[in-house]
Design a protein around this motif. Structure first.
Motif, PDB file in Angstrom:
ATOM      1  N   ASP A  44      -8.394  -4.125  35.851  1.00 37.49           N
ATOM      2  CA  ASP A  44      -8.153  -3.125  34.810  1.00 37.49           C
ATOM      3  C   ASP A  44      -9.050  -1.916  34.988  1.00 37.49           C
ATOM      4  O   ASP A  44      -8.900  -0.918  34.299  1.00 37.49           O
ATOM      5  CB  ASP A  44      -8.377  -3.731  33.422  1.00 37.49           C
ATOM      6  CG  ASP A  44      -7.256  -4.677  33.051  1.00 37.49           C
ATOM      7  OD1 ASP A  44      -6.109  -4.445  33.456  1.00 37.49           O
ATOM      8  OD2 ASP A  44      -7.534  -5.675  32.351  1.00 37.49           O
ATOM      9  N   GLY A  49      -4.055  -6.467  32.614  1.00 41.73           N
ATOM     10  CA  GLY A  49      -3.874  -6.518  31.172  1.00 41.73           C
ATOM     11  C   GLY A  49      -2.520  -7.016  30.714  1.00 41.73           C
ATOM     12  O   GLY A  49      -1.500  -6.802  31.345  1.00 41.73           O
ATOM     13  N   SER A  73     -11.953  -8.060  36.323  1.00 43.93           N
ATOM     14  CA  SER A  73     -11.833  -7.036  35.285  1.00 43.93           C
ATOM     15  C   SER A  73     -12.332  -5.686  35.781  1.00 43.93           C
ATOM     16  O   SER A  73     -11.784  -4.650  35.439  1.00 43.93           O
ATOM     17  CB  SER A  73     -12.627  -7.436  34.040  1.00 43.93           C
ATOM     18  OG  SER A  73     -12.077  -8.602  33.476  1.00 43.93           O
ATOM     19  N   ILE A  83       0.521  -0.772  28.372  1.00 46.96           N
ATOM     20  CA  ILE A  83      -0.258   0.406  28.710  1.00 46.96           C
ATOM     21  C   ILE A  83       0.489   1.673  28.331  1.00 46.96           C
ATOM     22  O   ILE A  83      -0.081   2.643  27.906  1.00 46.96           O
ATOM     23  CB  ILE A  83      -0.609   0.400  30.215  1.00 46.96           C
ATOM     24  CG1 ILE A  83      -1.518  -0.780  30.502  1.00 46.96           C
ATOM     25  CG2 ILE A  83      -1.263   1.695  30.645  1.00 46.96           C
ATOM     26  CD1 ILE A  83      -1.824  -0.996  31.949  1.00 46.96           C
ATOM     27  N   THR A  91      -2.497  -3.907  37.587  1.00 45.33           N
ATOM     28  CA  THR A  91      -3.294  -4.120  36.386  1.00 45.33           C
ATOM     29  C   THR A  91      -3.234  -5.582  35.970  1.00 45.33           C
ATOM     30  O   THR A  91      -2.252  -6.276  36.229  1.00 45.33           O
ATOM     31  CB  THR A  91      -2.822  -3.240  35.225  1.00 45.33           C
ATOM     32  OG1 THR A  91      -1.460  -3.540  34.948  1.00 45.33           O
ATOM     33  CG2 THR A  91      -2.984  -1.774  35.553  1.00 45.33           C
TER      34      THR A  91
END
Length: 135
Positions: free
Chosen positions: A92, A110, A75, A114, A108
């Motif tokens: 992230d 996530g 993360s 975005i 990324t």
């Protein structure tokens, strides 16, 4: 009775060399030695200045002060001055200090969108550094 315990840190000393191994813990790991061609899964991984790590890393937080080569998923990733990183990083949140060397693709983690624009896809969220860069 309090059942909550603080995370503990496993330390791999500078004189230790491991290869083709798997380290897995819900706590933290600090590496000062050499860890080659292995897998590491932990809460926080610290690759210290004297350390060299190659392989696959999964962590909540990854701090690279030494040398890392391989794939990492965390993360939060921090590359400090004097570190040398190559491979693939999924995160992230990445921070790179002046003087850190990096030859890596960054993408990324996530699952949330975005960008609001429908024409932007996940490939546009990824950028690659083709050549080693000193930042």
């Amino acid at each position: 009775v309090n059942d909550i315990t603080e995370p503990k840190t496993t330390v791999l000393s500078a004189n230790l060399s491991m290869s083709n191994s798997t380290l897995k813990t819900s706590d933290d790991i600090s590496i000062y030695g050499k860890f080659e061609k292995g897998n590491i899964k932990c809460r926080i991984l610290r690759i210290e200045k004297s350390a060299s790590v190659s392989g696959k890393v999964e962590a909540k937080e990854l701090f690279i002060d030494g040398v890392f080569s391989g794939s990492a998923s965390a993360s939060l990733v921090r590359l400090s001055r004097g570190s040398n990183t190559s491979g693939n990083i999924k995160t992230d949140d990445i921070g790179v200090q002046n003087g850190a060397k990096m030859n890596a693709s960054i993408s990324t983690m996530g699952t949330e969108t975005i960008f609001e624009d429908d024409e932007v896809d996940s490939e546009n969220e990824k950028f690659e550094m083709e050549k080693s860069a000193t930042i």
